[in-house]
Write an enzyme that holds these catalytic residues in place. Structure first.
Site, PDB file in Angstrom:
ATOM      1  N   SER A   1      -4.607  -2.029  -2.204  1.00 54.59           N
ATOM      2  CA  SER A   1      -4.529  -1.321  -3.478  1.00 54.59           C
ATOM      3  C   SER A   1      -4.614  -2.309  -4.633  1.00 54.59           C
ATOM      4  O   SER A   1      -5.223  -2.025  -5.673  1.00 54.59           O
ATOM      5  CB  SER A   1      -3.229  -0.517  -3.560  1.00 54.59           C
ATOM      6  OG  SER A   1      -3.236   0.521  -2.606  1.00 54.59           O
TER       7      SER A   1
ATOM      8  N   ARG B   1      -4.044  -4.824   8.445  1.00 58.45           N
ATOM      9  CA  ARG B   1      -5.414  -5.183   8.088  1.00 58.45           C
ATOM     10  C   ARG B   1      -5.802  -6.504   8.742  1.00 58.45           C
ATOM     11  O   ARG B   1      -6.837  -6.628   9.353  1.00 58.45           O
ATOM     12  CB  ARG B   1      -5.552  -5.315   6.565  1.00 58.45           C
ATOM     13  CG  ARG B   1      -5.343  -4.019   5.823  1.00 58.45           C
ATOM     14  CD  ARG B   1      -5.186  -4.254   4.359  1.00 58.45           C
ATOM     15  NE  ARG B   1      -4.000  -5.081   4.164  1.00 58.45           N
ATOM     16  CZ  ARG B   1      -3.606  -5.593   3.020  1.00 58.45           C
ATOM     17  NH1 ARG B   1      -4.300  -5.379   1.943  1.00 58.45           N
ATOM     18  NH2 ARG B   1      -2.510  -6.311   2.923  1.00 58.45           N
TER      19      ARG B   1
ATOM     20  N   HIS C   1      -6.036   3.353   3.865  1.00 56.88           N
ATOM     21  CA  HIS C   1      -4.876   4.218   4.111  1.00 56.88           C
ATOM     22  C   HIS C   1      -5.315   5.504   4.816  1.00 56.88           C
ATOM     23  O   HIS C   1      -4.675   5.948   5.776  1.00 56.88           O
ATOM     24  CB  HIS C   1      -4.199   4.621   2.788  1.00 56.88           C
ATOM     25  CG  HIS C   1      -3.534   3.518   2.050  1.00 56.88           C
ATOM     26  ND1 HIS C   1      -3.821   3.240   0.734  1.00 56.88           N
ATOM     27  CD2 HIS C   1      -2.578   2.628   2.419  1.00 56.88           C
ATOM     28  CE1 HIS C   1      -3.070   2.238   0.318  1.00 56.88           C
ATOM     29  NE2 HIS C   1      -2.314   1.830   1.329  1.00 56.88           N
TER      30      HIS C   1
ATOM     31  N   LYS D   1       7.196  -3.127  -6.898  1.00 61.54           N
ATOM     32  CA  LYS D   1       5.862  -3.424  -7.406  1.00 61.54           C
ATOM     33  C   LYS D   1       5.710  -2.789  -8.779  1.00 61.54           C
ATOM     34  O   LYS D   1       6.306  -1.756  -9.062  1.00 61.54           O
ATOM     35  CB  LYS D   1       4.795  -2.846  -6.466  1.00 61.54           C
ATOM     36  CG  LYS D   1       4.840  -3.384  -5.056  1.00 61.54           C
ATOM     37  CD  LYS D   1       3.822  -2.671  -4.184  1.00 61.54           C
ATOM     38  CE  LYS D   1       3.890  -3.154  -2.755  1.00 61.54           C
ATOM     39  NZ  LYS D   1       2.943  -2.426  -1.904  1.00 61.54           N
TER      40      LYS D   1
END
Length: 163
Positions: A128, A90, A17, A41
């Site tokens: 994460s 990514r 990030h 989430k």
């Protein structure tokens, strides 16, 4: 002034990030790191903890603001007069979802662009979720997250910090 918004849950913020944020600052006059209130989430860190961690690692960067947002990202961008949404990629599998979101945002507000930035390849495997899984079982996350995040993870999981 060219304003960009980089939004996410940041649970927790990773070096991937931060790579995207630091590179965004070179492209825009101001980058707003927008921490989502609404998410689907299960977060490890509270909203306040996530904001505090981001502030701790980005303290002193005058080109970055950290804020909370809720609702549609595109509405938040309009309110902030942002011309661009920053999205980090990514791997190729990220692109399909991100493209759908970018096209929907374009439909909702044609004047706001989405800019995709590939994270540095050394962080391309990071998420994460993976960081939390490794930290939960006492694995070393050094070099993958800022020191403040590593300490917060160890505290959250009640694990002694490793070198």
């Amino acid at each position: 002034m060219r304003i960009a918004v980089y939004a996410g849950t940041f649970d927790p913020v990773t070096n991937g990030h931060l790579d995207v944020i630091h590179r965004s600052v070179r492209l825009f006059d101001k980058v707003i790191v927008a921490v989502a209130r609404d998410n689907y989430k299960n977060t490890l860190f509270t909203l306040e903890e996530r904001v505090d961690l981001i502030r701790a690692v980005l303290d002193g960067d005058d080109h970055v603001e950290i804020e909370l947002f809720q609702g549609l990202l595109i509405d938040y961008c309009k309110k902030k007069k942002a011309s661009t949404i920053i999205r980090g990629l990514r791997v190729v599998s990220d692109f399909e979802y991100e493209m759908q979101m970018a096209l929907m945002n374009k439909k909702l507000h044609p004047d706001i662009e989405t800019t995709f930035l590939m994270t540095d390849q050394k962080y391309s495997f990071l998420s994460s979720k993976i960081i939390k899984q490794v930290a939960q079982f006492g694995g070393c996350v050094k070099g993958l997250v800022p020191e403040e995040v590593s300490l917060a993870l160890a505290k959250k999981f009640g694990i002694r910090q490793q070198d």
